[in-house]
Design an enzyme around this catalytic site. Structure first.
Site, mmCIF file in Angstrom:
data_model
loop_
_atom_site.group_PDB
_atom_site.id
_atom_site.type_symbol
_atom_site.label_atom_id
_atom_site.label_comp_id
_atom_site.label_asym_id
_atom_site.label_seq_id
_atom_site.Cartn_x
_atom_site.Cartn_y
_atom_site.Cartn_z
ATOM 1 N N ASP A 64 -6.716 44.582 42.899
ATOM 2 C CA ASP A 64 -6.804 44.609 41.355
ATOM 3 C C ASP A 64 -7.566 45.801 40.584
ATOM 4 O O ASP A 64 -7.239 46.102 39.491
ATOM 5 C CB ASP A 64 -7.740 43.200 40.776
ATOM 6 N N ASP A 90 -8.069 39.020 45.509
ATOM 7 C CA ASP A 90 -7.959 38.051 44.527
ATOM 8 C C ASP A 90 -6.743 37.132 44.487
ATOM 9 O O ASP A 90 -7.138 35.772 44.450
ATOM 10 C CB ASP A 90 -7.763 38.708 43.392
ATOM 11 N N LYS A 91 -5.318 37.447 44.574
ATOM 12 C CA LYS A 91 -4.405 36.781 44.602
ATOM 13 C C LYS A 91 -3.974 36.188 46.053
ATOM 14 O O LYS A 91 -3.096 35.177 45.871
ATOM 15 C CB LYS A 91 -3.091 37.310 43.586
ATOM 16 N N CYS A 107 -15.068 43.077 46.744
ATOM 17 C CA CYS A 107 -16.220 43.681 46.072
ATOM 18 C C CYS A 107 -17.457 42.750 46.127
ATOM 19 O O CYS A 107 -17.303 41.733 45.816
ATOM 20 C CB CYS A 107 -15.828 44.316 44.699
ATOM 21 N N GLU A 114 -5.762 41.800 33.726
ATOM 22 C CA GLU A 114 -7.054 41.506 33.537
ATOM 23 C C GLU A 114 -7.657 42.645 32.750
ATOM 24 O O GLU A 114 -7.183 43.916 32.741
ATOM 25 C CB GLU A 114 -7.644 41.609 35.065
ATOM 26 N N SER A 148 -11.496 39.985 34.742
ATOM 27 C CA SER A 148 -12.014 40.137 36.123
ATOM 28 C C SER A 148 -13.181 39.274 36.510
ATOM 29 O O SER A 148 -13.789 39.042 35.355
ATOM 30 C CB SER A 148 -12.295 41.652 36.575
#
Length: 554
Positions: free
Chosen positions: A78, A120-121, A191, A442, A468
């Site tokens: 992302d 993320d996804k 992250c 985002e 985010s």
């Protein structure tokens, strides 16, 4: 075993011949077939180490008497996709990941699955697949990145995004920016803050679908490799006991996970994803339930961007299991839920006290008596909107200001960087929802620019897109219905007053209903931004963010 469908009987001689082509011995073929679902690639920092995780998992599977078969899924970074067309494709990847796992697992009749996500996804996409396929399954993520250091301070990618606004405002020079960007992301891993990837990895552990430590053990620690081997061993036990995702991802388990979400202050995206995962699991979960659980759950952690701690601090403080232990002191957790350890939540947390109360507050001394997320309702968001209230400054909990209206993220960023946004403004970014974006882009770039310019305690931002997990400030997303569906956010005009009351869970456009009705009469749906390919089809199939942005059922 499901794999008998492809390897036993006279008519399966051609299948066995193809297995011979893979170099399998009869001994390997006679063992359970375990699918290893790996999202490793060379472009996502959280995924470059997943080859090592996969090899450790396969070693564990073989030690416990199974035969592993690795296959890949896609994964989007992302951060790299942010603030350009690529971000339209991020959320859509969640559905592709779920579908691709379903195809591979069912087509090849795997007996059980080990999922290796990180970012993320990928985590929610794989959880959706696990619920849908419902064979024994376990998750082992790649782990969080360590925090970096710049000018004597611990930093992460959040500070780099915010530095863009700081440079534009003259609060930072290019030499400082160069130092920061060179040091903010020092290792592989997801992250370093409580951003979406780490939120979802923690919630996977909270749901019971991953071993203790999955959410917080740093990516570069050898303990992560050992955990991967244990996951490979454990999947064979789950297969032997026939413990499936449906036995673990129960209604009570989702309620436990939402309690964790609120206590830990996860990304607003966690709401979107938990709704979608629950839908696949056949569990009813809605936005009202998030607010109800938030109201009874103390906020115990402030991990970056909400505070100065990072994921490694949460790890050393005891992690997810320690937070459960703390919440259990006030009876908020159903300790009878089954987990992939083969034991209950209660058995898992019996000996996991909090090791650092600076990082995980005691339940009798929380940051606040209610959780880190809030769902807002009102005429601007009749189906709901989400805010990470644990990362909102006290002075922005109640705010009334004039709308500054933009029909795209790009136009917003341009206005922020040339200083057209003033203290008190309420930025409205619309036509960035599931259908209109498409894909709910985002908004980390505009929110970070606002923070970097020192306006995060004076300016709010509202959007039908997403934020985010690295976002802080009065950033309210997932406004539903979205603008492309004719939601009220499409009818806002420059200068309209908007009232935000996070304590009261309210989001209101302060204009008279007859004026709204006249605007609604004149409104016309905009043309699609993407007119071909996957995301065009996605826009035609996706539902409101209030559903988790799931696809319409045939």
């Amino acid at each position: 075993m499901k794999s008998t469908l492809v390897k036993q009987g006279l008519e399966k001689a051609p299948h066995r011949s193809l297995f011979n082509a893979l170099g399998l011995t009869d001994e390997e073929l006679n063992r359970p077939m375990i699918g290893i679902v790996n999202s490793k690639n060379d472009i996502v920092p959280g995924h470059i180490n997943l080859d090592k995780i996969a090899e450790a998992v396969k070693a564990g599977v073989r030690l416990a008497g199974g035969t592993p078969f690795e296959f890949q899924t896609i994964a989007v970074c992302d951060g790299i996709a942010m603030n350009h067309l690529g971000m339209s494709y991020s959320l859509g990847s969640r559905e592709l990941i779920a579908d691709s796992v379903e195809i591979m697992a069912v087509a090849h009749a795997f007996d059980a699955l080990v999922f290796i996500p990180n970012c993320d996804k990928v985590v929610p996409g794989m959880l959706m697949a696990a619920a849908r396929i419902n064979v024994p399954a376990i998750f082992i993520s790649g782990g969080p990145m360590l925090a970096g250091r710049s000018e004597g301070k611990r930093v992460s990618v959040t500070q780099v995004f915010e530095a863009v606004g700081a440079v534009a405002a003259g609060r930072m020079d290019n030499e400082q920016l160069q130092c920061l960007e060179g040091n903010a992301c020092p290792t592989c891993g997801s992250c370093a803050g409580m951003f979406t990837a780490n939120s979802m990895n923690c919630l996977t552990e909270a749901l019971g679908m991953a071993l203790p430590g999955n959410g917080t053990i740093p990516a570069v620690y050898s303990e992560r490799i050992r955990l991967a081997k244990k996951a490979g061993i454990k999947i064979m036990e789950l297969l032997d006991k026939d413990i499936k995702p449906s036995d673990i991802m129960t209604e009570a388990a989702f309620h436990n996970a939402v309690h964790m979400d609120m206590a830990i202050g996860c990304s607003t995206n966690s709401v979107l994803h938990l709704l979608a995962i629950a839908n696949e699991a056949g569990i009813e979960l809605n936005l009202d339930m998030f607010n109800k659980i938030s109201q009874e759950t103390p906020h115990l952690c402030k991990i970056s961007p909400a505070g100065s701690h990072h994921m490694e601090d949460l790890y050393h403080a005891g992690g997810v299991q320690a937070i459960y232990n703390e919440l259990n002191k006030i009876n908020l957790i159903d300790v009878n839920c089954m987990t992939v350890t083969g034991k209950t939540v209660g058995e898992n947390i019996a000996k996991t006290p909090v090791l650092d109360h600076e990082v995980i507050r005691p339940v009798n001394d929380p940051y606040s008596q209610s959780g880190g997320l809030a769902i807002l309702f009102g005429n601007l968001a009749p189906q709901g909107a989400v805010v990470k209230k644990g990362a909102v400054a006290p002075e922005m909990m109640e705010h009334v200001g004039p709308a500054r209206v933009f029909d795209s993220e790009e136009a917003t960023v341009e206005a922020i960087l040339i200083k057209k946004i003033k203290a008190g403004d309420v930025i409205v970014i619309r036509y960035e929802g599931p259908r209109g974006g498409p894909g709910m882009k985002e908004m980390l770039t505009p929110t970070s620019a606002i923070a970097g310019m020192g306006l995060d305690k004076e300016v709010a931002l509202i959007t039908d897109g997403r934020f985010s997990g690295a976002t802080r400030g009065a950033s309210i997303g997932h406004v539903s219905p979205e603008a492309a569906a004719g939601g009220v956010i499409a009818l806002v005009e420059e200068g309209d007053l908007i009232r935000i009351s996070i304590p009261a869970n309210q989001l209101e456009l302060l204009i008279d209903e007859p004026i709204l009705e006249e605007r609604r009469r004149l409104w016309k749906a905009p043309a699609a931004k993407i007119t071909k390919g996957y995301m065009h089809r996605y826009a035609e199939m996706v539902q409101s963010a209030s559903t988790g942005a799931i696809f319409k059922r045939p």
